[in-house]
Design a protein around this motif. Structure first.
Motif, PDB file in Angstrom:
ATOM      1  N   ILE A 135       0.850  -1.188   0.000  1.00  0.00           N
ATOM      2  CA  ILE A 135       0.000   0.000   0.000  1.00  0.00           C
ATOM      3  C   ILE A 135       0.887   1.240   0.000  1.00  0.00           C
ATOM      4  N   GLU A 136       1.940   1.167   0.795  1.00  0.00           N
ATOM      5  CA  GLU A 136       2.967   2.200   0.792  1.00  0.00           C
ATOM      6  C   GLU A 136       4.294   1.503   0.604  1.00  0.00           C
ATOM      7  N   TYR A 137       5.034   1.983  -0.399  1.00  0.00           N
ATOM      8  CA  TYR A 137       6.283   1.308  -0.700  1.00  0.00           C
ATOM      9  C   TYR A 137       7.336   1.619   0.357  1.00  0.00           C
ATOM     10  N   LEU A 138       8.421   0.861   0.235  1.00  0.00           N
ATOM     11  CA  LEU A 138       9.470   0.917   1.235  1.00  0.00           C
ATOM     12  C   LEU A 138      10.031   2.336   1.340  1.00  0.00           C
ATOM     13  N   GLY A 139      10.100   2.807   2.549  1.00  0.00           N
ATOM     14  CA  GLY A 139      10.649   4.128   2.821  1.00  0.00           C
ATOM     15  C   GLY A 139      11.357   4.113   4.160  1.00  0.00           C
ATOM     16  N   TYR A 140      11.738   5.225   4.655  1.00  0.00           N
ATOM     17  CA  TYR A 140      12.436   5.283   5.931  1.00  0.00           C
ATOM     18  C   TYR A 140      11.974   6.492   6.703  1.00  0.00           C
ATOM     19  N   GLU A 141      12.228   6.400   8.027  1.00  0.00           N
ATOM     20  CA  GLU A 141      12.026   7.547   8.898  1.00  0.00           C
ATOM     21  C   GLU A 141      13.096   7.514   9.963  1.00  0.00           C
ATOM     22  N   VAL A 142      13.434   8.650  10.487  1.00  0.00           N
ATOM     23  CA  VAL A 142      14.466   8.790  11.507  1.00  0.00           C
ATOM     24  C   VAL A 142      13.788   9.129  12.812  1.00  0.00           C
ATOM     25  N   THR A 143      14.073   8.359  13.846  1.00  0.00           N
ATOM     26  CA  THR A 143      13.464   8.599  15.154  1.00  0.00           C
ATOM     27  C   THR A 143      14.235   9.682  15.887  1.00  0.00           C
ATOM     28  N   PRO A 144      13.622  10.262  16.922  1.00  0.00           N
ATOM     29  CA  PRO A 144      14.366  11.272  17.698  1.00  0.00           C
ATOM     30  C   PRO A 144      15.650  10.739  18.305  1.00  0.00           C
ATOM     31  N   GLU A 145      15.746   9.394  18.485  1.00  0.00           N
ATOM     32  CA  GLU A 145      16.987   8.800  19.014  1.00  0.00           C
ATOM     33  C   GLU A 145      18.002   8.561  17.907  1.00  0.00           C
ATOM     34  N   CYS A 146      17.686   9.079  16.679  1.00  0.00           N
ATOM     35  CA  CYS A 146      18.572   8.955  15.526  1.00  0.00           C
ATOM     36  C   CYS A 146      18.715   7.517  15.059  1.00  0.00           C
ATOM     37  N   CYS A 147      17.703   6.748  15.323  1.00  0.00           N
ATOM     38  CA  CYS A 147      17.645   5.418  14.741  1.00  0.00           C
ATOM     39  C   CYS A 147      16.896   5.520  13.418  1.00  0.00           C
ATOM     40  N   VAL A 148      17.340   4.736  12.430  1.00  0.00           N
ATOM     41  CA  VAL A 148      16.699   4.720  11.124  1.00  0.00           C
ATOM     42  C   VAL A 148      15.804   3.505  11.042  1.00  0.00           C
ATOM     43  N   VAL A 149      14.529   3.781  10.690  1.00  0.00           N
ATOM     44  CA  VAL A 149      13.560   2.692  10.586  1.00  0.00           C
ATOM     45  C   VAL A 149      13.102   2.601   9.140  1.00  0.00           C
ATOM     46  N   LEU A 150      13.384   1.447   8.506  1.00  0.00           N
ATOM     47  CA  LEU A 150      12.866   1.181   7.164  1.00  0.00           C
ATOM     48  C   LEU A 150      11.510   0.526   7.335  1.00  0.00           C
ATOM     49  N   LYS A 151      10.481   1.058   6.612  1.00  0.00           N
ATOM     50  CA  LYS A 151       9.152   0.504   6.810  1.00  0.00           C
ATOM     51  C   LYS A 151       8.357   0.596   5.514  1.00  0.00           C
TER      52      LYS A 151
ATOM     53  N   GLY B 138      -0.088  -4.192   9.753  1.00  0.00           N
ATOM     54  CA  GLY B 138       0.125  -4.094   8.315  1.00  0.00           C
ATOM     55  C   GLY B 138       1.345  -3.318   7.916  1.00  0.00           C
ATOM     56  N   VAL B 139       2.276  -3.054   8.826  1.00  0.00           N
ATOM     57  CA  VAL B 139       3.480  -2.296   8.526  1.00  0.00           C
ATOM     58  C   VAL B 139       4.692  -3.163   8.827  1.00  0.00           C
ATOM     59  N   LEU B 140       5.552  -3.343   7.833  1.00  0.00           N
ATOM     60  CA  LEU B 140       6.813  -4.054   8.003  1.00  0.00           C
ATOM     61  C   LEU B 140       7.889  -3.038   8.344  1.00  0.00           C
ATOM     62  N   LYS B 141       8.741  -3.384   9.349  1.00  0.00           N
ATOM     63  CA  LYS B 141       9.766  -2.451   9.794  1.00  0.00           C
ATOM     64  C   LYS B 141      11.110  -3.153   9.912  1.00  0.00           C
ATOM     65  N   LEU B 142      12.168  -2.405   9.671  1.00  0.00           N
ATOM     66  CA  LEU B 142      13.543  -2.825   9.903  1.00  0.00           C
ATOM     67  C   LEU B 142      14.253  -1.652  10.544  1.00  0.00           C
ATOM     68  N   GLU B 143      14.763  -1.876  11.794  1.00  0.00           N
ATOM     69  CA  GLU B 143      15.373  -0.787  12.543  1.00  0.00           C
ATOM     70  C   GLU B 143      16.883  -0.871  12.433  1.00  0.00           C
ATOM     71  N   ILE B 144      17.524   0.246  12.108  1.00  0.00           N
ATOM     72  CA  ILE B 144      18.986   0.343  12.013  1.00  0.00           C
ATOM     73  C   ILE B 144      19.435   1.359  13.053  1.00  0.00           C
ATOM     74  N   ALA B 145      20.100   0.851  14.115  1.00  0.00           N
ATOM     75  CA  ALA B 145      20.596   1.738  15.164  1.00  0.00           C
ATOM     76  C   ALA B 145      22.032   2.126  14.850  1.00  0.00           C
ATOM     77  N   GLN B 146      22.391   3.332  15.176  1.00  0.00           N
ATOM     78  CA  GLN B 146      23.742   3.852  14.961  1.00  0.00           C
ATOM     79  C   GLN B 146      24.189   3.579  13.531  1.00  0.00           C
ATOM     80  N   ILE B 147      23.470   4.143  12.601  1.00  0.00           N
ATOM     81  CA  ILE B 147      23.735   3.907  11.190  1.00  0.00           C
ATOM     82  C   ILE B 147      25.111   4.435  10.804  1.00  0.00           C
ATOM     83  N   SER B 148      25.763   3.712   9.898  1.00  0.00           N
ATOM     84  CA  SER B 148      27.083   4.089   9.411  1.00  0.00           C
ATOM     85  C   SER B 148      27.186   3.712   7.944  1.00  0.00           C
TER      86      SER B 148
END
Length: 1418
Positions: free
Chosen positions: A1000-1016, A1048-1058
């Motif tokens: 329904i919504e293609y793969l994208g990302y968002e950045v949390t206030p803790e600077c973690c990157v979440v692909l969803k 209905g939302v798939l997520k992948l969390e990336i902490a301390q991205i590099s």
């Protein structure tokens, strides 16, 4: 009594008698008529009813007590005629005749008219022998009609009394006042009592007013009647009429200009042009002069033979065919004009041939330049040049070459290359229309060709003469029962006008017939041959050499009947009143007066002013001031005497006659006005009287004063109010001569007056108007603006009180309109319409309409700029009606990728139709196109299942609803079409995709206030057996705590991205229904964009920039919630990036970002900033390092610096000693430690707290100021105890303790050495097994420092405890990290070294061992 017995036919009790008068005198004809009922009396001149209205002031008719009179004012030659008075009643008609002969003094006779004999007395004509002849013309010819080619005779019987034998009167015939001579066209005969003129072969040139003039010794008598000549029947149906009046102008040796007049009849098709034919006199061979028809009614004929005579004729041609040829011209000889002039003086008879003799040219003399070269005529067909021969002798054989040159070039081309021309005239043909040329001429003779003349100015080839504009204001007036007088307004700005053609059409027939076939001059014509009782309309067009103008607007219909009376009783007007003086100079006075209250039922045609001198109060004899009537209500009476007194009276005239004079005016003194202010305005008129407003008009004063009039003031008062009640309407002077006065009180009666002003001041007041009540009369209507279906804007006014004599007079800004090019007036019955031709800005103004012969019916309409814009919009909408659209043609995609074209009409009837067009091809309903038209909602749509490349183009919906139309187009070409087609295919695929698991919504990302990157990504249509797999760079990501699936939302969390997280991520959904994939590219730019968003969060989490001090300098720092190594940070000083050096450095510790300024000075004061880069605007934190903040930080730095120096240089045991040493008795013990301090410390060894000194058993050494060693050569039990080393310098003291335990055992000859690490741990000894060489002998233990007494400076006690603790913590962190690395290096280094027990002194410890440890101060 029987009434019929009293009725009888009219009888003339006294008949009118004939008169002979001098020009400019007046004559009055009288008669007395009896009869019952009272006869109606009509006066005729040459059988044409006299209309006083047609010539205001010329004729005056009176009828009183059966006495009838005709007064002819200021007679001229045209008044010489036979006058008839007709008396008619129900019992019959009777006529009586009288002649009027007007004589002219010698020297005043018009050219072409005979000279009358001046009589010796004023009482009557007297002949030489005392005989007075009386001439009567009877049995006269009337208005005659003929056709081209026919023969017509005109004749009159002439009675001369007394009849003398062999007396021959002079009989002359005129046409249009031009004397005719006998020729093959005109045969004249006098039989003794009858004069006859025979027109042998009628042509249209013969049309005109024919006059017979019979002259005797006593005077002359004339009679006139009009002859009309119609076109002969055309040989070809639809062919035009023949041209007429062919003449030859500017004849020269080999060149003649032929002119003619266009025919009135074009055969129903416009005339394409004319052909000119020539014929040499004496032959019958006609030669056509032009190959193509010329439209201009003038043509130069060249190539003539000098000395020969020619005649010419012209034929007209249209698309139907050729006309009859015109009447031939008079013969003209091709010869030099000078020769022709010389021959006119000879009396030799004309033979038709001219013998030309030439003198021998002067030999050997080349002629000079031609003179005065000019372009005499230029049309689009030809250009005519003329010049003068060069001065000098021997010019008889001179001929000419003509050269032309296109403007802006220097290329001259000879036109007549083969044969030079003889005449100083030349016509050039075949020039390019629109181009500009210059011309020059060269003379030539047998001696050669001369120099060229000066070239002409550049001449553009084209018609210089414009076709005249259409006449206007065609007004028909009744004349007789078979004729109508038609008058019109002349064409404006017409050049070289030839005349006018008039056409008439019976109402309802739509067939137009020419009233004249020969152009007439003037703006008035008698149209004869009409049917009595029928109604006709008339139109006029002008003609000049360039062609015929457009027709004028049609006139109002007029019924053909006799003019006088017409069944409507009229009376002469009442006398004018209110005579005032408007201006006075030395010998003249300007009078003004008011219109009579009663005008007699007919329009006033003019006024007559009389004056008389008053001497000592006694009035003299009345004198006429004007012979001809004046139409204005103001007149200048001239030829008065200065300082004399005069009285005046005024009479008004209408078609019924001149009214009685007004009462004598006040006595006025004729003296020149010298006042500086203006005279009084005059002719005040009231219009548009309503209950609350009216319009006042006036005329500016005749006397301006010392300066021009620059404005007017209007005064008002109630009619019954005293003089003191006058008050001003306007406080600021108005420049206009009209004003609308508002805010009147209903039913109140008012009077008005006007004053003019100039620079000198305000002048005299005008006469007061008549009282007028402020009332809107019943039935009053206003001007209504209307826009018809063709967009024509008109002003409409209706009046219910019109009479048959009423006229609608339209004005703009209260000035009567004379230019009909912008506004055409149409009046029918009681309605009048003013139609705008092309509405524009020049039409802005106030339009008013006044209806005459009513009680002041009038109205006005203001066309302002805003109203103009509104009307233009409405006009356009009416002229081009459109079906309004709520929405234009648009396209949208439906489910499955179907394409929908649609629009919505705002309003459309059930009869509306729609055409669906693609690239100019009409589409129809079928498999590919589905059309729908909902007439209730106005929605029109066309649906296509898909788009193919063939569908690229323009789609148009064409709407038709009666007259209204509209269309809307949509252009789908190029990238627009490709995008739509691509989107359609995508939507189609999307529909199929969504039948299974899908995103329904293609793969994208968002950045949390803790600077973690979440692909969803958001998914739909999932079921239990649907799998969702994650991939990075093609490798599956195994499920762990970082993967999630909720709601209905798939997520992948990336902490301390590099950087290692950069890659292409992919999610695959799959089950038995299908498969769907979503990819997210986080490489290159995609990864940069992601990191920029992370950096944005980091930047926003930063704390305000703060200032602290260290022992090295001043430090600026900020904390962030999370630090990433890829974060780009820039430090700024005074808005410029800082260039780092050994003195200024930056760094990061944990989440702290700092800038270190070592050894700061006042130059380092200023504004500092740290800027975080996030790929967008970034974020900047600033701090001001100046003033008190700098002073405090600098003072703290000085304190810490001093404390650091003391701490760094104090005495210390840099290398540690073991806490406990256990050794066998007899062994040798060697312990070594590093000593540091500046200055070099003093070293003291203690055993059991007592100082010991070096001896042979216990050897104490301190070498190089760095290494202190403790050696016991042979250990015994007495050596057990607590040992200490004490080091001391001026900065402080430090001690280290260790315990020696001696145990019994087998003596060994070697020396046992113990190496310790930096922490004081024993690393190994000689007895350590080899496999354990790399592990410590004893456990790790922190080195103790006892009895440490630090000497501190006084400044050590100054400082902030909290900041010192923060600084210590920071230093501790750095030291611990350093220790960890150093310990590792030290252990590896020590493991490589072997120390033997035989050594008496310990080996020197590596330098880095002493440097590694820097324990924090307690």
């Amino acid at each position: 009594m029987n009434e019929d017995s009293l009725m009888h036919t009219p009888e003339f009790v006294i008949k009118p008698r004939s008169h002979t008068v001098w020009e400019k005198q007046c004559v009055r004809l009288h008669c007395t008529v009896s009869g019952w009922p009272d006869p109606r009396v009509v006066w005729y001149k040459n059988n044409v009813a006299i209309d006083p209205l047609a010539s205001p002031g010329k004729y005056k008719l009176e009828s009183r007590y059966n006495v009838h009179s005709l007064e002819i004012n200021r007679c001229d030659f045209d008044d010489t005629a036979q006058y008839r008075v007709s008396a008619m009643n129900s019992k019959g008609e009777l006529s009586a005749f009288a002649s009027v002969v007007v004589k002219r003094f010698k020297g005043e006779i018009e050219e072409g008219l005979p000279e009358p004999r001046r009589d010796s007395t004023e009482d009557g004509p007297v002949s030489e022998y005392g005989i007075t002849f009386k001439t009567h013309i009877v049995d006269k010819f009337g208005v005659s009609f003929g056709r081209e080619g026919e023969t017509m005779s005109l004749g009159c019987t002439v009675i001369i009394y007394p009849a003398l034998h062999r007396y021959q009167p002079e009989v002359q015939w005129y046409r249009d006042d031009v004397l005719l001579s006998a020729s093959k066209w005109y045969h004249m005969h006098w039989s003794g009592d009858r004069a006859t003129l025979t027109l042998t072969h009628l042509n249209k040139e013969d049309e005109g007013l024919y006059t017979l003039r019979v002259t005797t010794k006593s005077g002359y008598e004339t009679y006139s009647a009009y002859v009309f000549v119609r076109d002969a029947d055309a040989e070809i149906e639809g062919a035009p009429g023949a041209p007429l009046d062919v003449r030859c102008l500017d004849a020269n040796k080999d060149y003649i200009i032929v002119t003619w007049k266009q025919p009135a009849v074009d055969g129903g098709n416009s005339i394409l042009g004319y052909f000119v034919d020539r014929c040499e006199v004496g032959t019958n061979h006609w030669i056509q002069c032009n190959d193509t028809p010329v439209k201009f009614a003038r043509f130069p004929v060249t190539g003539l033979v000098e000395g020969r005579s020619y005649i010419f004729r012209v034929r007209a041609v249209n698309k139907s065919g050729m006309s009859h040829p015109s009447r031939v011209s008079e013969p003209v000889a091709a010869m030099d004009p000078a020769d022709r002039a010389r021959m006119r003086g000879t009396s030799a008879p004309w033979t038709g041939q001219i013998i030309v003799t030439e003198e021998e040219p002067a030999e050997g003399v080349v002629p000079g330049r031609p003179l005065e070269l000019q372009v005499t005529e230029a049309t689009k067909n030809y250009v005519v040049l003329s010049w003068k021969p060069p001065a000098g002798k021997g010019l008889e054989g001179v001929m000419y070459y003509v050269e032309k040159c296109v403007s802006d070039t220097d290329s001259w081309q000879r036109v007549n290359t083969e044969i030079p021309v003889k005449s100083p005239r030349f016509a050039l043909f075949d020039l390019a229309e629109g181009k500009s040329y210059s011309f020059r001429v060269r003379c030539c003779n047998s001696a050669g060709v001369g120099e060229p003349s000066d070239p002409t100015e550049a001449t553009t080839v084209g018609d210089k003469l414009d076709i005249p504009s259409a006449p206007s204001k065609v007004i028909p007036t009744n004349n007789t029962d078979t004729s109508v007088v038609v008058s019109w307004e002349a064409s404006r700005d017409a050049k070289e006008l030839v005349g006018y053609y008039i056409e008439a059409s019976m109402v309802g027939s739509n067939v137009w017939e020419p009233c004249n076939n020969k152009p007439v001059n003037g703006t008035r014509f008698f149209c004869h041959g009409l049917i009595t009782g029928e109604k006709y309309v008339f139109r006029v067009r002008a003609v000049n050499a360039a062609g015929l103008s457009q027709f004028s607007p049609d006139s109002e219909p007029v019924e053909v009947k006799a003019a006088i009376g017409g069944g409507i009783p009229h009376a002469s007007p009442a006398p004018p009143y209110g005579i005032t003086v408007l201006e006075c100079v030395r010998d003249s006075m300007v009078l003004g007066w008011k219109q009579p209250n009663f005008i007699g039922g007919a329009d006033i045609t003019g006024y007559f002013v009389d004056y008389r001198e008053v001497i000592d109060g006694v009035p003299g004899r009345w004198h006429e001031a004007n012979i001809r009537a004046v139409s204005e209500r103001a007149y200048r009476v001239s030829d008065l005497k200065e300082n004399k007194k005069y009285q005046f009276q005024v009479r008004a005239a209408n078609m019924a006659g001149v009214g009685i004079p007004s009462l004598p005016s006040d006595t006025f003194l004729c003296e020149e006005w010298t006042i500086a202010v203006p005279g009084p305005p005059y002719d005040l008129q009231l219009r548009e009287v309503r209950s609350d407003s009216l319009v006042l008009l006036w005329k500016p004063p005749v006397y301006q004063g010392r300066d021009p009039v620059n404005g007017f003031y209007i005064d008002i008062k109630e009619a019954e109010a005293p003089e003191e009640a006058w008050r001003g309407v306007n406080t600021k002077a108005t420049e206009k001569t009209y004003i609308k006065i508002k805010n009147l009180k209903e039913a109140e009666t008012y009077v008005f007056r006007v004053r003019a002003q100039n620079k000198a001041g305000v002048g005299k007041t005008s006469d007061v108007t008549e009282p007028v009540p402020a009332l809107t009369k019943p039935g009053t209507k206003e001007i209504v603006v209307d826009v018809d279906d063709d967009g024509i804007v008109s002003l409409n006014f209706e009046c219910c009180d019109v009479t048959q004599d009423s006229k609608f007079v339209w004005s703009k800004n209260y000035e009567e309109m004379t230019d009909s090019s912008r506004l055409t007036v149409e009046t029918k019955g009681n309605k009048s319409k003013a139609v705008f031709s092309t509405l524009g800005e020049e039409d802005i103004g106030i339009y008013s309409c006044l209806v005459t012969h009513t009680d002041g019916a009038s109205s006005s309409y203001t066309l302002s700029e805003e109203e103009l814009k509104r009307l233009l919009v409405i006009s356009h909408d009416h002229k081009f009606p459109i079906i309004p659209l709520k929405s234009e043609l648009a396209v949208e995609l439906l489910e499955k990728g179907r394409v929908r074209f649609w629009l919505q009409a705002e309003k459309i009837s059930a009869n509306g139709k729609v055409d669906y067009v693609f690239n100019d091809n009409v589409l129809s309903q079928g498999e590919k196109y589905k059309m729908n038209f909902d007439k209730n909602t106005g929605v029109i749509e066309m649906i296509m299942e898909c788009l193919t490349p063939a569908d690229e183009g323009t789609f148009t919906f064409q709407l038709t609803d009666g007259k209204a139309t509209n269309q809307s187009s949509l252009v789908l070409i190029g990238d627009v079409f490709k995008e739509l087609q691509k989107e359609s295919e995508f939507q189609k695929k999307e529909w199929h995709r969504k039948q299974g698991p899908h995103f329904i919504e293609y793969l994208g990302y968002e950045v949390t206030p803790e600077c973690c990157v979440v692909l969803k990504c958001k998914v739909g249509n999932m079921k239990k057996d649907t799998t969702a797999l994650w991939y990075k760079d093609g490798r599956e990501i195994k499920a762990d705590n970082n993967l999630g699936f909720t709601e209905g939302v798939l997520k992948l969390e990336i902490a301390q991205i590099s950087k290692k997280d950069s890659g292409v991520y992919e999610v695959v959904l799959k089950d038995d229904r299908g498969k769907d994939t979503s990819t997210l590219n986080l490489t290159d730019q995609g990864f940069k964009d992601l990191m920029n968003e992370v950096f944005s969060f980091i930047a926003n989490s930063s704390t305000p920039l703060k200032i602290t001090s260290t022992d090295q300098g001043i430090r600026l720092y900020t904390f962030v919630s999370y630090y990433n190594d890829l974060l780009q940070v820039t430090w700024h000083y005074k808005d410029s990036a800082i260039a780092f050096s050994d003195r200024i450095k930056s760094g990061v510790v944990g989440e702290q970002l700092w800038l270190q300024i070592s050894e700061p000075t006042e130059k380092d004061m200023g504004k500092y900033a740290i800027e975080f880069s996030d790929g967008k605007g970034g974020l900047r934190r600033t701090v001001e390092l100046s003033g008190q903040a700098f002073d405090d930080a600098f003072a703290e730095f000085q304190r810490l610096k001093a404390a650091a120096i003391a701490e760094r240089n104090r005495a210390r045991v840099a290398g540690g000693l073991p806490d406990v040493v256990t050794i066998q008795e007899g062994k040798a013990l060697n312990l070594t430690c590093n000593i540091s301090g500046d200055p070099v410390p003093e070293v003291t060894w203690l055993k059991n707290d007592r100082e010991i000194t070096s001896d042979d058993h216990c050897i104490l050494k301190f070498e190089s100021g760095k290494f202190a060693s403790f050696t016991i050569t042979g250990v015994n039990t007495s050596d057990s105890g607590k040992y200490s080393i004490l080091v001391k310098n001026k900065y402080g003291t430090e001690s280290a303790d260790f315990t020696v335990e001696v145990i019994e055992g087998t003596p060994d000859l070697g020396i046992t050495s113990y190496w310790t690490d930096a922490e004081g741990n024993v690393v190994y000894s000689p007895n350590t097994p080899e496999e354990k060489m790399k592990s410590p002998v004893t456990g790790t233990k922190t080195q103790k420092r006892k009895d440490s007494v630090a000497k501190t400076l006084a400044m050590d006690k100054v400082g902030d405890k909290k900041e010192t603790q923060v600084q210590k913590d920071e230093e501790k962190v750095a030291v611990e990290e350093s220790k960890s690395e150093q310990n590792k290096d030290t252990k590896e280094e020590i493991a490589e070294q072997l120390v033997t027990s035989d050594q008496s002194e310990g080996p020197e410890q590596p330098a880095n061992t002493a440097k590694e440890t820097e324990p924090p101060s307690e």
